[in-house]
Write a protein that holds these residues in place. Sequence first.
Motif, short mmCIF file in Angstrom:
data_model
loop_
_atom_site.label_atom_id
_atom_site.label_comp_id
_atom_site.label_asym_id
_atom_site.label_seq_id
_atom_site.Cartn_x
_atom_site.Cartn_y
_atom_site.Cartn_z
N LYS A 1 0.89 -1.16 -0.14
CA LYS A 1 0.15 0.04 0.10
C LYS A 1 0.80 1.24 0.01
O LYS A 1 0.61 2.33 -0.45
CB LYS A 1 -0.81 0.13 1.31
CG LYS A 1 -0.39 0.22 2.64
CD LYS A 1 -1.33 0.28 3.64
CE LYS A 1 -0.66 0.26 4.91
NZ LYS A 1 -1.82 0.47 5.95
N LYS B 1 3.79 1.56 -1.70
CA LYS B 1 4.23 1.98 -3.14
C LYS B 1 3.00 2.32 -3.71
O LYS B 1 3.43 3.42 -4.68
CB LYS B 1 4.53 0.22 -3.48
CG LYS B 1 5.26 0.60 -4.84
CD LYS B 1 5.89 -0.84 -5.19
CE LYS B 1 6.50 -0.88 -6.48
NZ LYS B 1 7.07 -2.14 -6.70
N THR B 2 1.73 2.07 -3.78
CA THR B 2 0.54 2.49 -4.37
C THR B 2 0.57 4.04 -3.90
O THR B 2 0.39 4.72 -4.82
CB THR B 2 -0.67 1.67 -4.09
OG1 THR B 2 -0.35 0.57 -4.50
CG2 THR B 2 -1.73 2.21 -4.73
N ARG B 3 0.74 4.29 -2.67
CA ARG B 3 0.55 5.76 -2.43
C ARG B 3 1.58 6.57 -2.98
O ARG B 3 1.40 7.73 -3.32
CB ARG B 3 0.77 5.86 -0.81
CG ARG B 3 0.32 7.30 -0.35
CD ARG B 3 0.30 7.33 1.21
NE ARG B 3 0.83 6.23 1.94
CZ ARG B 3 1.04 6.27 3.28
NH1 ARG B 3 0.31 7.15 4.05
NH2 ARG B 3 1.60 5.32 3.87
N ARG B 4 2.65 6.15 -2.85
CA ARG B 4 4.14 6.85 -3.58
C ARG B 4 3.74 6.98 -5.03
O ARG B 4 3.94 8.09 -5.51
CB ARG B 4 5.25 5.99 -3.30
CG ARG B 4 5.70 6.18 -2.15
CD ARG B 4 7.15 5.47 -2.05
NE ARG B 4 7.52 5.10 -0.64
CZ ARG B 4 8.26 3.97 -0.28
NH1 ARG B 4 8.62 3.45 -1.06
NH2 ARG B 4 8.78 4.13 1.02
N TYR B 5 3.08 6.06 -5.72
CA TYR B 5 2.75 6.37 -7.08
C TYR B 5 1.66 7.32 -7.34
O TYR B 5 1.85 8.24 -8.27
CB TYR B 5 2.37 4.99 -7.82
CG TYR B 5 3.58 4.11 -8.18
CD1 TYR B 5 4.37 4.62 -9.11
CD2 TYR B 5 3.54 2.84 -7.82
CE1 TYR B 5 5.51 3.60 -9.66
CE2 TYR B 5 4.61 1.90 -8.01
CZ TYR B 5 5.62 2.32 -8.89
OH TYR B 5 6.54 1.60 -9.20
N ILE B 6 0.90 7.47 -6.39
CA ILE B 6 -0.31 8.29 -6.49
C ILE B 6 0.15 9.84 -6.27
O ILE B 6 -0.26 10.79 -7.21
CB ILE B 6 -1.41 7.69 -5.52
CG1 ILE B 6 -2.22 6.80 -5.98
CG2 ILE B 6 -2.48 9.10 -5.60
CD1 ILE B 6 -3.12 6.15 -5.05
N TYR C 1 3.50 10.61 -6.63
CA TYR C 1 4.18 11.12 -7.72
C TYR C 1 3.19 11.68 -8.98
O TYR C 1 4.00 12.72 -9.36
CB TYR C 1 5.06 9.67 -8.22
CG TYR C 1 5.93 10.03 -9.45
CD1 TYR C 1 6.80 10.89 -9.57
CD2 TYR C 1 5.32 9.56 -10.57
CE1 TYR C 1 7.90 11.06 -10.53
CE2 TYR C 1 5.99 9.70 -11.90
CZ TYR C 1 7.13 10.61 -11.87
OH TYR C 1 7.71 10.89 -12.82
N TYR C 2 2.44 11.00 -9.38
CA TYR C 2 1.58 11.35 -10.49
C TYR C 2 0.73 12.68 -10.18
O TYR C 2 0.73 13.44 -11.12
CB TYR C 2 0.66 10.38 -11.02
CG TYR C 2 1.36 9.31 -11.81
CD1 TYR C 2 2.37 9.44 -13.00
CD2 TYR C 2 1.42 7.81 -11.14
CE1 TYR C 2 3.21 8.61 -13.46
CE2 TYR C 2 2.23 6.97 -11.91
CZ TYR C 2 3.26 7.21 -13.06
OH TYR C 2 4.12 6.49 -13.66
N ARG D 1 3.37 15.29 -10.60
CA ARG D 1 3.46 15.69 -12.04
C ARG D 1 2.32 16.20 -12.88
O ARG D 1 2.65 17.42 -13.58
CB ARG D 1 3.70 14.35 -12.74
CG ARG D 1 4.98 13.31 -12.37
CD ARG D 1 6.37 14.11 -12.69
NE ARG D 1 6.51 14.41 -14.29
CZ ARG D 1 7.21 14.00 -14.85
NH1 ARG D 1 8.62 13.45 -14.60
NH2 ARG D 1 7.16 14.20 -16.39
#
Length: 91
Positions: free
Chosen positions: A2, A4-9, A11-12, A15
């Motif tokens: 979870k 890792k998913t939060r980091r991706y969210i 990050y995007y 961006r």
Amino acid sequence: MKFKTRRYILYYLGRIFAFKIYILPLKIGLYIGKMLGGLAFLAVINYRNLTIRNLGFAFAGEKSEPEIRTIARQVFVNLAKNAVEFVNFPK
């Protein structure tokens, strides 16, 4: 997983926000940065207190408490403006 998913969210989202700042004229982006820096000064209490304490050490006896708070607020505003300028650097 979870985290890792939060980091991706995050990050995007970052961006997307950077792209929106990039397509705006620099003057408008700096104004938004100024507002966000002031908001961050109010919202991020731990870092605000740390900044005020460190500035108190740096200006011991030279500046009053209201002057130190004003300088601390300007630190946050300038940091946000620098972030906007960094995003607009490729222009």
